[in-house]
Design an enzyme around this catalytic site. Structure first.
Site, mmCIF file in Angstrom:
data_model
loop_
_atom_site.group_PDB
_atom_site.id
_atom_site.type_symbol
_atom_site.label_atom_id
_atom_site.label_comp_id
_atom_site.label_asym_id
_atom_site.label_seq_id
_atom_site.Cartn_x
_atom_site.Cartn_y
_atom_site.Cartn_z
ATOM 1 N N GLU A 113 -121.455 -44.691 -19.997
ATOM 2 C CA GLU A 113 -120.083 -45.114 -20.270
ATOM 3 C C GLU A 113 -119.395 -44.266 -21.330
ATOM 4 O O GLU A 113 -120.032 -43.634 -22.161
ATOM 5 C CB GLU A 113 -120.054 -46.583 -20.660
ATOM 6 C CG GLU A 113 -120.975 -46.934 -21.791
ATOM 7 C CD GLU A 113 -121.113 -48.438 -21.988
ATOM 8 O OE1 GLU A 113 -121.223 -49.167 -21.000
ATOM 9 O OE2 GLU A 113 -121.105 -48.853 -23.143
ATOM 10 N N CYS A 126 -115.132 -41.564 -26.903
ATOM 11 C CA CYS A 126 -116.513 -41.789 -27.324
ATOM 12 C C CYS A 126 -117.381 -41.630 -26.078
ATOM 13 O O CYS A 126 -117.139 -42.290 -25.064
ATOM 14 C CB CYS A 126 -116.637 -43.195 -27.906
ATOM 15 S SG CYS A 126 -118.289 -43.588 -28.457
ATOM 16 N N CYS A 137 -133.153 -49.706 -31.048
ATOM 17 C CA CYS A 137 -132.530 -50.469 -32.148
ATOM 18 C C CYS A 137 -132.239 -51.883 -31.631
ATOM 19 O O CYS A 137 -131.549 -52.032 -30.608
ATOM 20 C CB CYS A 137 -131.247 -49.787 -32.611
ATOM 21 S SG CYS A 137 -131.505 -48.054 -33.065
ATOM 22 N N SER A 245 -126.128 -42.636 -38.717
ATOM 23 C CA SER A 245 -126.116 -44.098 -38.616
ATOM 24 C C SER A 245 -127.221 -44.635 -39.513
ATOM 25 O O SER A 245 -128.395 -44.642 -39.127
ATOM 26 C CB SER A 245 -126.353 -44.515 -37.158
ATOM 27 O OG SER A 245 -125.309 -44.014 -36.355
ATOM 28 N N LEU A 246 -126.846 -45.050 -40.715
ATOM 29 C CA LEU A 246 -127.856 -45.478 -41.700
ATOM 30 C C LEU A 246 -128.137 -46.980 -41.562
ATOM 31 O O LEU A 246 -129.265 -47.394 -41.408
ATOM 32 C CB LEU A 246 -127.368 -45.144 -43.117
ATOM 33 C CG LEU A 246 -128.469 -45.137 -44.173
ATOM 34 C CD1 LEU A 246 -129.430 -43.981 -43.966
ATOM 35 C CD2 LEU A 246 -127.874 -45.098 -45.580
ATOM 36 N N HIS A 247 -127.115 -47.782 -41.675
ATOM 37 C CA HIS A 247 -127.154 -49.238 -41.437
ATOM 38 C C HIS A 247 -128.001 -50.039 -42.422
ATOM 39 O O HIS A 247 -127.957 -51.274 -42.393
ATOM 40 C CB HIS A 247 -127.611 -49.571 -40.015
ATOM 41 C CG HIS A 247 -126.820 -48.878 -38.936
ATOM 42 N ND1 HIS A 247 -125.499 -48.512 -39.088
ATOM 43 C CD2 HIS A 247 -127.180 -48.464 -37.683
ATOM 44 C CE1 HIS A 247 -125.079 -47.913 -37.990
ATOM 45 N NE2 HIS A 247 -126.072 -47.861 -37.129
ATOM 46 N N CYS A 368 -121.679 -50.603 -27.740
ATOM 47 C CA CYS A 368 -122.237 -49.488 -26.982
ATOM 48 C C CYS A 368 -123.258 -49.994 -25.981
ATOM 49 O O CYS A 368 -124.101 -50.811 -26.274
ATOM 50 C CB CYS A 368 -122.795 -48.415 -27.910
ATOM 51 S SG CYS A 368 -124.520 -48.447 -28.275
HETATM 52 S S1 SF4 Z 1 -127.659 -45.994 -28.645
HETATM 53 FE FE1 SF4 Z 1 -127.707 -45.718 -30.880
HETATM 54 S S2 SF4 Z 1 -127.858 -47.797 -31.759
HETATM 55 FE FE2 SF4 Z 1 -128.365 -47.930 -29.568
HETATM 56 S S3 SF4 Z 1 -130.633 -47.814 -29.475
HETATM 57 FE FE3 SF4 Z 1 -129.806 -45.723 -29.238
HETATM 58 S S4 SF4 Z 1 -129.763 -44.852 -31.300
HETATM 59 FE FE4 SF4 Z 1 -129.982 -47.091 -31.531
#
Ligand code: SF4
Length: 390
Positions: A113, A126, A137, A245-247, A368
């Site tokens: 997507e 994006c 994740c 992307s630290l989070h 996402c």
């Molecule tokens: S798309 Fe990004 S947030 Fe989702 S599992 Fe993969 S690395 Fe992690």
């Protein structure tokens, strides 16, 4: 919100079968390889420039209309070098036409997507770099489906090219325009598909007729922290923006929400980000998704500030706070507005440049991987793979 169930390109009679590699496309090739490709077809070398001018400069995606090529050559070139790689499986429009989300179906049935977002001064897309994602994740819809496969260079560029072409033709909600910014923040971990992603970035950036001519500063490549690849990025002669992307600022929590942290911890990731910033003189964006009662405590904002400051000048880091867009049935949800604000204020008080990303497309499965996983679920497929036989 409006939904289009099927888009302008229907690939249902062209499926290759799951797991099959996509055929080579003009957008898989470098300018030199394009000259070789036309030579292999027995055509003079100058045809390569004519073809690229049609494709990239004029955004003409129908070889049969390329009147500067003899008719027989058009057919030959179309068959050999311009296979249709992605068809629109679903298109959703929200935010009064300012946000369009496209789910694409690849030739092996994989769903990926892209999201087009209009702002007063730019149009951003994006895009996805992989079908699914292997990073696992737990808060992410894509991660829950696992990795199907890496996308080819042409499949990555296709998302931008088709959006740009359709925008220029006024076929996307919101009126005519052109893509000015690209974010590698859709499905997949871009650094896990390094070679194809770098080739795609180069092609998006190359001026027409070799590429789409998008300014490198308008291209952002994100990573959850594949440190060896981040170090390799320094050697790339492309001044795109790196987003990490630290989070979470502490390993205890980051081990849980970004499993890759067990291999490359917070210090290693921030060191690599700092090295990239210092070497390229480009500011690195630190992305931080705010998850209610998980990572949104003010002591974590203070810890994040301390860890960034330990690496030197503030100017090299910018923190982008992102309210989580929860997936259906997930235990993870967005922070309370008051906690979001407090987190921001603690960073600001410490002198950290910080912004909060405006949520887009919440009414259209905006997280996402969410649209793709919904399409998969509706087709009864497993681990995010659409079985074309169904
Ligand atoms: S798309 Fe990004 S947030 Fe989702 S599992 Fe993969 S690395 Fe992690």
């Amino acid at each position: 919100m409006t939904i289009t169930a099927s888009g302008p390109i229907d690939l249902t009679d062209k499926f290759l079968g799951p797991g099959r590699k996509p055929p080579v496309h003009w957008m898989d090739l470098t300018p030199g390889q394009r000259i070789e490709a036309v030579a292999e077809l027995g055509l003079p070398r100058f045809r390569a420039k004519q073809i690229s001018t049609q494709w990239f400069s004029r955004l003409s995606n129908d070889p049969s209309s390329w009147t500067d090529l003899p008719v027989a050559v058009r057919e030959q070139v179309a068959d050999a070098l311009f296979p249709t790689l992605l068809g629109v499986a679903q298109e959703q429009v929200a935010d009064g036409g300012a946000t369009t989300k496209i789910a694409w179906r690849a030739l092996d049935g994989a769903i990926i997507e892209s999201v087009i977002m209009r702002y007063p001064d730019r149009i951003t897309i994006c895009i996805s770099s992989e079908a699914g994602c292997g990073m696992d994740c737990p808060f992410c819809a894509t991660g829950q489906g696992g990795l199907q496969r890496n996308l080819s260079t042409a499949e990555i560029v296709w998302q931008v090219y088709e959006a740009d072409r359709r925008l220029a033709a006024g076929e996307i909600a919101g009126g005519p325009g052109r893509i000015s910014n690209v974010l590698f923040m859709g499905m997949g971990e871009p650094m896990a598909n390094y070679k194809a992603v770098m080739a795609a970035v180069r092609q998006m950036h190359d001026p027409a007729p070799d590429g789409l001519g998008i300014g490198a500063r308008g291209i952002t490549v994100s990573t959850v922290g594949m440190v060896p690849r981040m170090r390799q990025l320094v050697a790339q002669d492309l001044p795109f923006t790196l987003a990490v992307s630290l989070h979470a600022p502490d390993d205890e929590l980051r081990d849980e929400i970004i499993p890759l942290n067990k291999h490359f911890n917070v210090d290693a990731v921030l060191d690599a980000a700092w090295e990239y910033a210092a070497a390229t003189k480009r500011r690195v964006t630190i992305q931080y998704i705010l998850i209610k009662d998980v990572n949104d405590q003010t002591w974590r904002a203070d810890l994040l500030a301390r860890r960034l400051k330990a690496r030197g000048d503030w100017g090299w880091f910018h923190v982008n706070l992102i309210p989580l867009n929860p997936t259906p049935g997930s235990k993870w949800t967005a922070s309370r507005p008051a906690d979001e604000q407090a987190f921001r204020e603690h960073l600001e008080r410490a002198g950290v440049p910080v912004s909060i990303r405006v949520a887009r497309g919440r009414e259209i499965d905006g997280a996402c991987g969410q649209l793709a996983s919904n399409l998969d679920a509706s087709r009864g497929s497993r681990r995010g793979t659409v079985n074309p036989a169904r």
